[in-house]
Design a protein around this motif. Structure first.
Motif, short mmCIF file in Angstrom:
data_model
loop_
_atom_site.label_atom_id
_atom_site.label_comp_id
_atom_site.label_asym_id
_atom_site.label_seq_id
_atom_site.Cartn_x
_atom_site.Cartn_y
_atom_site.Cartn_z
N CYS A 1 -7.52 7.46 0.99
CA CYS A 1 -7.15 7.17 2.38
C CYS A 1 -8.44 7.11 3.20
O CYS A 1 -9.24 8.05 3.15
CB CYS A 1 -6.21 8.25 2.91
SG CYS A 1 -5.78 8.03 4.64
N ASP A 2 -8.63 6.05 3.95
CA ASP A 2 -9.84 5.91 4.76
C ASP A 2 -9.91 6.96 5.85
O ASP A 2 -10.99 7.29 6.33
CB ASP A 2 -9.90 4.52 5.39
CG ASP A 2 -10.19 3.43 4.35
OD1 ASP A 2 -10.65 3.78 3.25
OD2 ASP A 2 -9.94 2.25 4.65
N ASP A 3 -8.77 7.51 6.26
CA ASP A 3 -8.74 8.50 7.33
C ASP A 3 -8.83 9.93 6.81
O ASP A 3 -9.46 10.78 7.44
CB ASP A 3 -7.46 8.36 8.15
CG ASP A 3 -7.35 6.97 8.77
OD1 ASP A 3 -8.39 6.40 9.15
OD2 ASP A 3 -6.22 6.45 8.85
N ASN B 1 -3.60 2.93 5.47
CA ASN B 1 -4.96 2.45 5.26
C ASN B 1 -5.51 3.09 3.98
O ASN B 1 -6.43 3.89 4.01
CB ASN B 1 -5.81 2.80 6.48
CG ASN B 1 -7.09 2.00 6.51
OD1 ASN B 1 -7.24 1.04 5.78
ND2 ASN B 1 -8.02 2.42 7.34
N ARG C 1 0.85 -1.20 0.00
CA ARG C 1 0.00 0.00 0.00
C ARG C 1 0.88 1.24 0.00
O ARG C 1 1.86 1.31 0.70
CB ARG C 1 -0.91 0.01 1.21
CG ARG C 1 -1.85 -1.16 1.22
CD ARG C 1 -2.99 -0.91 2.15
NE ARG C 1 -3.84 -2.08 2.18
CZ ARG C 1 -5.05 -2.09 1.67
NH1 ARG C 1 -5.55 -1.02 1.12
NH2 ARG C 1 -5.79 -3.18 1.73
#
Length: 119
Positions: free
Chosen positions: A87-89, A73, A63
């Motif tokens: 990016c999930d964040d 992530n 990743r």
């Protein structure tokens, strides 16, 4: 690393490729041969690195780190000939502009807003 890879693919590789192509028609003098050889080696190195990176992304769950929070992530892909990194964040970073040379960041709050309005 995503920003570096974006710049290599969109700026460095095409310039080196053009140097290799133009160099075929130039006279063979030592300094032109050196520049041509260096450009050819760099193009080959980028090609091999691209192949290895593709295998790592697809088979070994490699990743890219997020260019904003440095988290791992993330999801990476390509859509309509544009690279993107989600990016999930943080949110979505994608190529934009002429020849996809710029990166545009859309925060996660803006990405989630249409879902909240629809619901």
């Amino acid at each position: 690393m995503f920003i570096l890879w974006h710049r290599i693919c969109r700026i460095a590789f095409p310039l080196l490729f053009i140097i290799c192509g133009v160099g075929l028609f130039l006279p063979r003098v030592p300094w032109i041969t050196l520049v041509l050889s260096t450009a050819f080696i760099a193009v080959c190195a980028i090609g091999v690195t691209s192949a290895l990176l593709t295998l790592a992304l697809h088979f070994f769950e490699f990743r890219f780190s997020c260019p904003h929070c440095r988290g791992k992530n993330t999801a990476f892909g390509m859509h309509e000939k544009r690279f993107w990194l989600n990016c999930d964040d943080c949110g979505l970073t994608e190529e934009s502009g002429p020849l996809n040379l710029h990166l545009k960041f859309t925060p996660k709050a803006e990405l989630d807003a249409p879902e909240a309005e629809a619901g």
